[in-house]
Design a protein around this motif. Structure first.
Motif: not given
Length: 252
Positions: A58-65, A135-137, A140-144, A157-170
Motif C-alpha cells: 500500500a505504501i509502495v502504491f502511494e509512493v508510485l502515485a 494523508i501524505p498523498i 502533496l496533491m493539495l500543495s502541488n 476527493v478520491v484519496a479522501v474517500i479512500a482514506l475514510l473507507i480504509g479507516g472505517l473498514t480497518s
C-alpha cells in the motif's frame, strides 16, 4: 334475531370429540438448521505477515502515485488523473485486505489489555497504516501547483474517500483481549457453540429463538467462534444457562 346454534364435534365412534387447541401465539417455532463444522482458525503469525506485506505494498502504491504527481513516472497510454486514481485504488485494496488479516489474527491470538496503550495500538494498527497510506498523498496533491485544477480536485476527493473507507473498514469495532478469550474458554470449556453466517454473537443452543431466521449455522468451540469475529455470547443463551461472567450482546 336468529338463534345462534352451538355445534358439537363428534368422533368416529359417536362420542363427543375434544376440540383442537390452538398453539400459543408465542410458542417457539421449530426450525431445522443445516449445521456445518467450523474450519481451521489459521495461523495468527501467518496472517500478520500477510497483513504487513500488503501494508508495505500500500505504501509502495502511494509512493508510485507521488512519483506520477511529480512527473517522475508517466504512462503515455493513460492520463495523469487516471494514473493517480489507479494507484489510490490499489493502495486502498491493500490497506483493506491487510487490515482484515490483522484483525483476524488479533482474534486468534489477542493481546493482553493490561497494557492499555499496547492494547489500543495493536487493535488500531490498520487505522494507523491507513493514515500513513493516504494523508501524505492528499497533502502533496493539495500543495502541488503544477497539477491542473480538475485533476487536483477529483484525485484529492478520491484519496479522501479512500482514506475514510480504509479507516472505517480497518477499525476493530469489537476487539477481544487475551483475558476475554481465556475467560470464555474457562467458562464454556469444550462446549460446542453455534453462530449464524451474518450474526455478531455465538450461541450455546442450536434452538435459540434468535437463530430462527438462519437456515445455516456453524458449530465449533468458543475460540473458533471468536476467531470468526463472534466475540460475545448471545444474551438469551446466557440467561438460559445462567452465565453471568461473559460479555453478551446486551453489553454491546
Amino acid at each position: 334475531m336468529a338463534e345462534k346454534k352451538e355445534h358439537k364435534i363428534v368422533s368416529a365412534d359417536g362420542g363427543e370429540a375434544k376440540k383442537p387447541q390452538a398453539k400459543p401465539a408465542d410458542a417457539p417455532q421449530q426450525v431445522q438448521h443445516t449445521v456445518k463444522p467450523a474450519g481451521e482458525k489459521g495461523s495468527a503469525g501467518g496472517l500478520r505477515i500477510g497483513a504487513v506485506v500488503l501494508w508495505v505494498l500500500a505504501i509502495v502504491f502511494e509512493v508510485l502515485a507521488a512519483l506520477v504527481l511529480f512527473g517522475k513516472i508517466h504512462l503515455t497510454f493513460m492520463p495523469v488523473m487516471y494514473q493517480l486514481i489507479a494507484f489510490i485504488v490499489l493502495d486502498l485494496a491493500c490497506v483493506i485486505i491487510g487490515s482484515q488479516l490483522w484483525k483476524k489474527a488479533n482474534h486468534i491470538d489477542p493481546v493482553s489489555e493490561k497494557n492499555k496503550a499496547k492494547f489500543w495500538l495493536w487493535n488500531n494498527m490498520g487505522v494507523i497504516v491507513c493514515c500513513f497510506a493516504f494523508i501524505p498523498i492528499v497533502i502533496l496533491m493539495l500543495s502541488n501547483k503544477d497539477l491542473d485544477k480538475k485533476t487536483k480536485v477529483i484525485c484529492t476527493v478520491v484519496a479522501v474517500i479512500a482514506l475514510l473507507i480504509g479507516g472505517l473498514t480497518s477499525v476493530d469495532w469489537d476487539p477481544v483481549s487475551q483475558e476475554q478469550l481465556a475467560e470464555a474458554e474457562q467458562v464454556l470449556g469444550d462446549t460446542q457453540v453455534y453462530w449464524a453466517p451474518f450474526g455478531k454473537v455465538y450461541h450455546t443452543h442450536e434452538d435459540c429463538s434468535s437463530l430462527n431466521n438462519s437456515e445455516t449455522l456453524t458449530v465449533g468451540t468458543v475460540d473458533q467462534a471468536i476467531a470468526a469475529n463472534r466475540t460475545r455470547l448471545c444474551s438469551f443463551c446466557a440467561k438460559r444457562d445462567s452465565i453471568t461472567e461473559l460479555a453478551t450482546d446486551d453489553a454491546a
